[in-house]
Write a protein that holds these residues in place. Sequence first.
Motif, PDB file in Angstrom:
ATOM      1  N   LEU A  95     -16.881   0.177  25.247  1.00 25.64           N
ATOM      2  CA  LEU A  95     -15.620   0.712  25.754  1.00 25.64           C
ATOM      3  C   LEU A  95     -15.129   1.799  24.809  1.00 25.64           C
ATOM      4  O   LEU A  95     -15.156   1.625  23.589  1.00 25.64           O
ATOM      5  CB  LEU A  95     -14.565  -0.397  25.830  1.00 25.64           C
ATOM      6  N   ALA A  96     -14.688   2.918  25.383  1.00 26.53           N
ATOM      7  CA  ALA A  96     -14.044   3.981  24.610  1.00 26.53           C
ATOM      8  C   ALA A  96     -12.646   4.203  25.176  1.00 26.53           C
ATOM      9  O   ALA A  96     -12.483   4.374  26.384  1.00 26.53           O
ATOM     10  CB  ALA A  96     -14.852   5.272  24.678  1.00 26.53           C
ATOM     11  N   VAL A  97     -11.651   4.170  24.305  1.00 24.16           N
ATOM     12  CA  VAL A  97     -10.271   4.470  24.691  1.00 24.16           C
ATOM     13  C   VAL A  97      -9.768   5.567  23.760  1.00 24.16           C
ATOM     14  O   VAL A  97      -9.909   5.456  22.538  1.00 24.16           O
ATOM     15  CB  VAL A  97      -9.354   3.238  24.574  1.00 24.16           C
ATOM     16  N   VAL A  98      -9.210   6.624  24.344  1.00 29.12           N
ATOM     17  CA  VAL A  98      -8.613   7.690  23.537  1.00 29.12           C
ATOM     18  C   VAL A  98      -7.120   7.744  23.841  1.00 29.12           C
ATOM     19  O   VAL A  98      -6.714   7.976  24.979  1.00 29.12           O
ATOM     20  CB  VAL A  98      -9.261   9.059  23.807  1.00 29.12           C
ATOM     21  N   VAL A  99      -6.331   7.489  22.814  1.00 26.92           N
ATOM     22  CA  VAL A  99      -4.870   7.518  22.910  1.00 26.92           C
ATOM     23  C   VAL A  99      -4.396   8.913  22.507  1.00 26.92           C
ATOM     24  O   VAL A  99      -4.784   9.416  21.449  1.00 26.92           O
ATOM     25  CB  VAL A  99      -4.248   6.464  21.976  1.00 26.92           C
ATOM     26  N   ARG A 100      -3.556   9.524  23.355  1.00 23.04           N
ATOM     27  CA  ARG A 100      -3.056  10.858  23.029  1.00 23.04           C
ATOM     28  C   ARG A 100      -1.548  10.847  22.837  1.00 23.04           C
ATOM     29  O   ARG A 100      -0.800  10.389  23.698  1.00 23.04           O
ATOM     30  CB  ARG A 100      -3.404  11.863  24.122  1.00 23.04           C
TER      31      ARG A 100
END
Length: 214
Positions: A95-100
Amino acid sequence: MSQNYRSIAEKFIDEIEIKKSRFITYLMPIESEEQAQLYIAQIKKEHYKANHHCSAYILNEDASIQRMSDDGEPSGTAGVPMLEVLKKQELTNILAVVVRYFGGTKLGAGGLVRAYSGAVSEALVKAELIQNITQSIIELTLNYAQVDTFQYHLSKQEIEATVLDTQYTDKVSYQLAIDLLKVESVNHYLISIFNGQFDWQEIGEQRVNIPINR
């Protein structure tokens, strides 16, 4: 027989900044869609003030489950490029999650694609990747006087094995994972350096995570 596959060893977090926007990348090993959704929810709760929590994940040895979310970013500018990075690296159960956190400057569609794909790519360069593969499990028992020699040849990769566990009693017992096709050659190499003075027991076959050297 199960297929070999590549994934990530453990949770990894990285951060980059582009035009004052913060992009925080989470990489996690996962085993189910439920687990992926739970992790995404936890990250959203932790970063509740963030503007976006974009995600992509791949599951199963044949990568048959692939999901992504732009989470409010323009369609196709976040989740898809993130997923493409995972696919290009031939990774699964990840899983990859990118928080901006928006920094005030719009990046445009092309800029967003580069930012989200770049955030995941950069994190993967730093993270530890593994190959999950079926190996032969061997228990090797040595005298203490032989340990330094064994460790030397192992560090030089002249003994093609991965140490899974070590037990210290009156002797030293190593649990080794060895490629199925290299068991005999490893045994012969050990015979050559120890003159056959060691105990060797074949335990069976097991799927193990082997670090990928890059």
